[in-house]
Write an enzyme that holds these catalytic residues in place. Structure first.
Site, PDB file in Angstrom:
ATOM      1  N   SER A 152      21.576  61.215  28.038  1.00  0.00           N
ATOM      2  CA  SER A 152      22.293  60.094  28.685  1.00  0.00           C
ATOM      3  C   SER A 152      21.623  60.375  30.177  1.00  0.00           C
ATOM      4  CB  SER A 152      23.412  60.458  28.187  1.00  0.00           C
ATOM      5  OG  SER A 152      23.679  59.148  27.592  1.00  0.00           O
ATOM      6  N   GLU A 157      12.784  47.205  26.923  1.00  0.00           N
ATOM      7  CA  GLU A 157      13.474  48.080  25.284  1.00  0.00           C
ATOM      8  C   GLU A 157      15.462  47.528  25.319  1.00  0.00           C
ATOM      9  OE1 GLU A 157      13.967  51.854  25.647  1.00  0.00           O
ATOM     10  OE2 GLU A 157      14.631  52.624  24.168  1.00  0.00           O
ATOM     11  N   HIS A 163      30.549  40.293   0.410  1.00  0.00           N
ATOM     12  CA  HIS A 163      29.623  40.878  -0.366  1.00  0.00           C
ATOM     13  C   HIS A 163      30.579  42.081  -1.558  1.00  0.00           C
ATOM     14  CE1 HIS A 163      26.426  39.627   1.755  1.00  0.00           C
ATOM     15  NE2 HIS A 163      25.633  39.909   0.477  1.00  0.00           N
TER      16      HIS A 163
HETATM   17  C1  FAD Z   1      17.215  56.845  15.466  1.00  0.00           C
HETATM   18  C2  FAD Z   1      17.015  57.293  16.733  1.00  0.00           C
HETATM   19  C3  FAD Z   1      15.726  57.519  17.649  1.00  0.00           C
HETATM   20  C4  FAD Z   1      15.679  57.525  18.719  1.00  0.00           C
HETATM   21  N1  FAD Z   1      14.340  57.102  19.480  1.00  0.00           N
HETATM   22  C5  FAD Z   1      14.563  57.593  20.509  1.00  0.00           C
HETATM   23  C6  FAD Z   1      13.336  57.053  21.596  1.00  0.00           C
HETATM   24  O1  FAD Z   1      12.364  56.986  20.905  1.00  0.00           O
HETATM   25  N2  FAD Z   1      12.552  58.288  22.311  1.00  0.00           N
HETATM   26  C7  FAD Z   1      13.592  59.224  22.994  1.00  0.00           C
HETATM   27  O2  FAD Z   1      13.486  59.672  23.996  1.00  0.00           O
HETATM   28  N3  FAD Z   1      15.169  58.809  22.741  1.00  0.00           N
HETATM   29  C8  FAD Z   1      15.076  58.297  21.553  1.00  0.00           C
HETATM   30  N4  FAD Z   1      17.104  58.403  21.105  1.00  0.00           N
HETATM   31  C9  FAD Z   1      17.512  59.221  21.673  1.00  0.00           C
HETATM   32  C10 FAD Z   1      18.604  57.738  22.359  1.00  0.00           C
HETATM   33  O3  FAD Z   1      18.182  56.978  23.562  1.00  0.00           O
HETATM   34  C11 FAD Z   1      19.856  58.965  22.837  1.00  0.00           C
HETATM   35  O4  FAD Z   1      20.759  59.746  21.590  1.00  0.00           O
HETATM   36  C12 FAD Z   1      20.919  58.805  22.635  1.00  0.00           C
HETATM   37  O5  FAD Z   1      20.506  57.620  24.661  1.00  0.00           O
HETATM   38  C13 FAD Z   1      22.333  59.446  23.205  1.00  0.00           C
HETATM   39  O6  FAD Z   1      21.976  60.045  24.091  1.00  0.00           O
HETATM   40  P1  FAD Z   1      22.491  61.974  23.513  1.00  0.00           P
HETATM   41  O7  FAD Z   1      21.862  61.077  21.851  1.00  0.00           O
HETATM   42  O8  FAD Z   1      21.854  62.956  23.815  1.00  0.00           O
HETATM   43  O9  FAD Z   1      23.967  61.240  23.264  1.00  0.00           O
HETATM   44  P2  FAD Z   1      24.540  62.208  25.021  1.00  0.00           P
HETATM   45  O10 FAD Z   1      23.774  61.459  25.810  1.00  0.00           O
HETATM   46  O11 FAD Z   1      25.178  63.753  24.555  1.00  0.00           O
HETATM   47  O12 FAD Z   1      26.052  61.153  24.466  1.00  0.00           O
HETATM   48  C14 FAD Z   1      27.031  61.850  23.737  1.00  0.00           C
HETATM   49  C15 FAD Z   1      28.197  60.524  24.161  1.00  0.00           C
HETATM   50  O13 FAD Z   1      28.701  60.544  25.298  1.00  0.00           O
HETATM   51  C16 FAD Z   1      28.940  59.396  25.047  1.00  0.00           C
HETATM   52  N5  FAD Z   1      28.820  60.119  27.167  1.00  0.00           N
HETATM   53  C17 FAD Z   1      27.507  60.769  27.864  1.00  0.00           C
HETATM   54  N6  FAD Z   1      27.901  60.309  29.006  1.00  0.00           N
HETATM   55  C18 FAD Z   1      28.891  60.040  29.460  1.00  0.00           C
HETATM   56  C19 FAD Z   1      29.572  59.410  30.290  1.00  0.00           C
HETATM   57  N7  FAD Z   1      28.960  59.718  31.802  1.00  0.00           N
HETATM   58  N8  FAD Z   1      30.761  58.796  30.080  1.00  0.00           N
HETATM   59  C20 FAD Z   1      31.174  58.207  29.185  1.00  0.00           C
HETATM   60  N9  FAD Z   1      30.682  58.330  27.896  1.00  0.00           N
HETATM   61  C21 FAD Z   1      29.647  59.851  28.026  1.00  0.00           C
HETATM   62  C22 FAD Z   1      27.884  58.556  25.511  1.00  0.00           C
HETATM   63  O14 FAD Z   1      27.737  57.460  24.723  1.00  0.00           O
HETATM   64  C23 FAD Z   1      27.902  59.298  23.670  1.00  0.00           C
HETATM   65  O15 FAD Z   1      28.951  58.419  23.018  1.00  0.00           O
HETATM   66  C24 FAD Z   1      16.951  57.892  19.178  1.00  0.00           C
HETATM   67  C25 FAD Z   1      17.977  58.148  18.517  1.00  0.00           C
HETATM   68  C26 FAD Z   1      17.858  58.106  17.643  1.00  0.00           C
HETATM   69  C27 FAD Z   1      19.120  58.295  16.947  1.00  0.00           C
END
Ligand code: FAD
Length: 379
Positions: free
Chosen positions: A133, A242, A338
């Site tokens: 994020s 996107e 379903h």
């Molecule tokens: C199947 C899949 C395909 C993907 N494809 C790509 C890709 O091609 N390229 C790429 O770069 N990434 C990709 N991603 C990554 C995806 O973009 C990230 O998982 C997403 O942006 C969230 O980042 P994170 O998983 O690190 O969660 P984190 O940033 O660690 O967040 C964890 C939780 O905390 C919440 N959170 C974070 N900050 C805050 C805040 N300030 N206030 C309140 N809540 C907050 C988030 O909403 C989330 O619920 C993919 C992910 C998946 C699962």
């Protein structure tokens, strides 16, 4: 003119539907089990002009704009495809736009044209194990050394990362976490670049997802997209497309599930009468349909404004959240209608239920969208 109402777009819908019927539906279950779609699918889609939709002909695309891309996404899912298929086949939708926007002829010749011709596969790597994020907090770093950058770090959850020939990679060109980002195109085969595990997931089974590692990878400066330190802006500018694609996948998945559930409720009888004759069921389907149509209308409205060049960052975030909420509600209700069959791999609705869960996470989570909306409200 609306998204649906031009003769050209009706033709594009028919082309997409025919492609899904002939080239996708007979094989989708196999690809779900294999964990990826074949390279030949990219070439087939390119040959009929589908892969290049939304990219100008001057860079090897088929022309058309954001609304045409949205139409293709919508029709693929309506015809029985899936958001996972779109993630796998159209990863270039997030891997290439920065190169096209930078008008870098060298990068366009080496990566954009072959990808739109279906002979190369690209992916976009922003997310890191420490977090996705907080884009400005990226820690994968590129240190300048003559005509090269030396890249160290790792990325995770990268769509098509297992199959891709090159990765548009967000790197920090100052100290880790400084927010000075640049985009580098890193090719498979460059010493020190390795693809780690193929990640197993809840849904999007036909879309491969990878961890990537970079240890002293020497990347030519010519592979940098745009000037140094402009990566953050470039990433943010392309997020609109996107996010609208993900919003489209959400309402289109909901629409497909409304159709599947309606058909099921007409055919399935309990206690001597079709499910669809019960008021509770009819009203449930009506609610699913209403939420889907409202989401679709709003996404189309915002997409039309984006295509016209309006700066509607807040509205894009709202469109994603509205469509994801509609989709979450509908896939759950459709599976429930379903009964036991909905829980089986044989049921198409089961796949949509699993695939839908990523739509509120990828491309910026629902919470991050709310943060953007709150800022847009002046909070
Ligand atoms: C199947 C899949 C395909 C993907 N494809 C790509 C890709 O091609 N390229 C790429 O770069 N990434 C990709 N991603 C990554 C995806 O973009 C990230 O998982 C997403 O942006 C969230 O980042 P994170 O998983 O690190 O969660 P984190 O940033 O660690 O967040 C964890 C939780 O905390 C919440 N959170 C974070 N900050 C805050 C805040 N300030 N206030 C309140 N809540 C907050 C988030 O909403 C989330 O619920 C993919 C992910 C998946 C699962």
């Amino acid at each position: 003119m609306t998204i649906v109402d031009t003769p050209e777009r009706r033709q594009l819908r028919e082309l997409t539907r025919a492609f899904v019927t002939k080239e996708v539906l007979p094989y989708l279950d196999d690809w779900e089990r294999a964990g990826e779609v074949p390279r030949s699918l990219h070439e087939t889609a390119a040959k009929i002009g589908l892969l290049g939709i939304g990219f100008p002909e001057s860079v090897g695309g088929s022309g058309g704009d954001l609304l045409d891309s949205i139409l293709v996404t919508e029709e693929i899912i309506r015809s029985g495809g899936s958001s996972g298929l779109i993630a796998a086949l159209f990863t270039h939708g997030i891997a290439l736009p920065h190169m096209v926007a930078a008008r870098d002829d060298g990068l366009i010749e080496r990566y954009v044209r072959p990808t739109l011709a279906g002979t190369m596969i690209g992916s976009l790597a922003i997310t890191e194990p420490d977090g996705g994020s907080d884009v400005a907090g990226i820690r994968t770093c590129a240190r300048r050394d003559g005509d090269h950058y030396v890249v160290n770090g790792s990325k995770t959850y990268i769509t098509s990362g297992v199959r891709s020939d090159f990765v548009t990679t967000a790197v920090c060109t100052d100290f880790p976490g400084s927010g000075s980002l640049s985009l580098l195109v890193i090719e498979k085969g460059m010493p020190g670049f390795t693809v780690g595990r193929r990640l197993e997931k809840l849904g999007w089974h036909c879309s491969d997802t990878a961890e990537l590692s970079f240890v002293d990878v020497r990347v030519p400066v010519a592979n940098r997209i745009g000037p140094e330190d402009t990566g953050f802006l470039a990433i943010m500018q392309q997020f609109a497309t996107e996010r609208l694609s993900l919003a489209t996948q959400a309402y289109a998945t909901a629409q497909r599930c409304v159709e599947l559930a309606t058909r099921w409720c007409r055919d399935r009888s309990t206690f001597g009468r079709p499910l669809a004759s019960r008021q509770l069921v009819r009203h449930g389907l009506a609610e699913m349909h209403t939420r889907t149509e409202a989401a679709r209308a709003y996404v189309h409205d915002v997409a039309t404004r984006v295509a016209a060049g309006e700066p509607v960052v807040t509205e894009v975030a709202m469109a994603k959240n509205v469509a994801v909420a509609a989709c979450d509600f509908v896939v759950d209700a459709a599976l429930q209608l379903h009964g036991g069959f909905g829980y089986l791999r044989d049921a198409e609705v089961e796949r949509h239920y699993r695939d839908a869960r990523i739509l509120g996470i990828g491309g910026g989570t629902t919470e991050i969208m709310n943060e953007i909306i709150a800022k847009g409200m002046g909070l």
